[in-house]
Design a protein around this motif. Structure first.
Motif, short mmCIF file in Angstrom:
data_model
loop_
_atom_site.label_atom_id
_atom_site.label_comp_id
_atom_site.label_asym_id
_atom_site.label_seq_id
_atom_site.Cartn_x
_atom_site.Cartn_y
_atom_site.Cartn_z
N VAL A 125 19.57 24.93 35.52
CA VAL A 125 18.28 25.58 35.31
C VAL A 125 17.23 24.52 34.98
O VAL A 125 17.53 23.52 34.32
CB VAL A 125 18.38 26.66 34.20
N ALA A 126 16.02 24.74 35.46
CA ALA A 126 14.94 23.78 35.22
C ALA A 126 14.60 23.75 33.72
O ALA A 126 14.77 24.74 33.01
CB ALA A 126 13.72 24.15 36.05
N PRO A 127 14.08 22.62 33.24
CA PRO A 127 13.75 22.51 31.81
C PRO A 127 12.71 23.53 31.33
O PRO A 127 12.81 24.02 30.21
CB PRO A 127 13.22 21.08 31.67
N GLY A 128 11.73 23.87 32.16
CA GLY A 128 10.69 24.83 31.75
C GLY A 128 11.24 26.20 31.40
O GLY A 128 11.01 26.71 30.29
N PRO A 129 11.98 26.83 32.31
CA PRO A 129 12.58 28.12 31.98
C PRO A 129 13.57 28.05 30.81
O PRO A 129 13.66 28.98 30.02
CB PRO A 129 13.29 28.54 33.27
N LEU A 130 14.27 26.94 30.70
CA LEU A 130 15.20 26.76 29.57
C LEU A 130 14.43 26.75 28.25
O LEU A 130 14.80 27.46 27.30
CB LEU A 130 16.00 25.47 29.74
N LEU A 131 13.35 26.00 28.20
CA LEU A 131 12.53 25.95 26.99
C LEU A 131 11.93 27.31 26.68
O LEU A 131 11.90 27.73 25.51
CB LEU A 131 11.44 24.90 27.13
N LEU A 132 11.48 28.03 27.71
CA LEU A 132 10.92 29.37 27.50
C LEU A 132 11.97 30.31 26.91
O LEU A 132 11.67 31.11 26.02
CB LEU A 132 10.35 29.93 28.80
N SER A 133 13.20 30.19 27.36
CA SER A 133 14.27 31.01 26.79
C SER A 133 14.50 30.70 25.32
O SER A 133 14.67 31.61 24.50
CB SER A 133 15.58 30.81 27.57
N VAL A 134 14.51 29.42 24.99
CA VAL A 134 14.73 29.02 23.59
C VAL A 134 13.61 29.56 22.70
O VAL A 134 13.86 30.14 21.64
CB VAL A 134 14.84 27.48 23.47
N LEU A 135 12.36 29.39 23.14
CA LEU A 135 11.22 29.87 22.35
C LEU A 135 11.22 31.40 22.24
O LEU A 135 10.93 31.95 21.18
CB LEU A 135 9.91 29.38 22.96
N SER A 136 11.57 32.06 23.33
CA SER A 136 11.61 33.53 23.31
C SER A 136 12.68 34.04 22.36
O SER A 136 12.46 35.00 21.62
CB SER A 136 11.87 34.06 24.73
N LEU A 137 13.84 33.38 22.36
CA LEU A 137 14.90 33.79 21.44
C LEU A 137 14.55 33.50 19.99
O LEU A 137 14.93 34.26 19.08
CB LEU A 137 16.23 33.15 21.82
#
Length: 170
Positions: A125-137
């Motif tokens: 997975v690209a870093p952007g969507p991964l970071l968005l998942s972390v922040l969302s969680l």
């Protein structure tokens, strides 16, 4: 216990929100929480395995499942919110809880759409969507804390103490 607190314990519509002492909202929130946490696990695992494509696709599916579950939880959660007397601390806490959950859900919708461009790629997975998942969680964890405060501190949709005492009789 006063009338406003008792009002917040009763379902607005038992068929939709769950009967007294058995609210549906806490049961339904397990779907998006579980799906979104598992999607993050898949995201991280996609950096560890040799062929990560199945994990990135699985993560996208889990995000979509979580969004559908979040919408169901939001409907019954809103019904529970309408039982809380407006102007109270519990109501304000409920509004913040709801707003955070809607922002988190919108973030995961955006995350789902963002991932569509790379859906068929056999890459992590690209870093952007991964970071968005972390922040969302992280935001979801704050919202979960507030949901716990509503139930365990303010007793929203929790049976009163006399009913609870039944469970401790021999």
């Amino acid at each position: 216990m006063g009338a406003p607190a008792e009002q917040a314990k009763q379902p607005v519509n038992a068929a939709l929100a769950g009967p007294y002492g058995h609210p549906f909202h806490p049961m339904l929130v397990t779907v998006p929480i579980g799906a979104w946490v598992c999607s993050l696990v898949f995201d991280i695992a996609s950096y560890v395995v040799g062929s990560p494509g199945f994990l990135t696709q699985g993560s996208t599916w889990l995000i979509g499942i979580g969004v559908v579950g979040a919408l169901a939880a939001a409907i019954v959660g809103f019904l529970d919110l309408t039982a809380i007397p407006t102007g109270s601390r519990a109501f304000r806490t409920g509004l913040v809880h709801m707003t955070l959950n809607l922002v988190v859900t919108a973030a995961f919708v955006g995350n789902f759409l963002w991932r569509q461009a790379d859906h068929d790629q056999p890459a992590p997975v690209a870093p952007g969507p991964l970071l968005l998942s972390v922040l969302s969680l992280a935001a979801l964890a704050v919202s979960g804390y507030l949901g716990g405060k509503l139930a365990y501190r303010y007793g929203v949709r929790v049976a009163n103490e006399a009913v609870q005492a039944e469970g401790f009789r021999p």
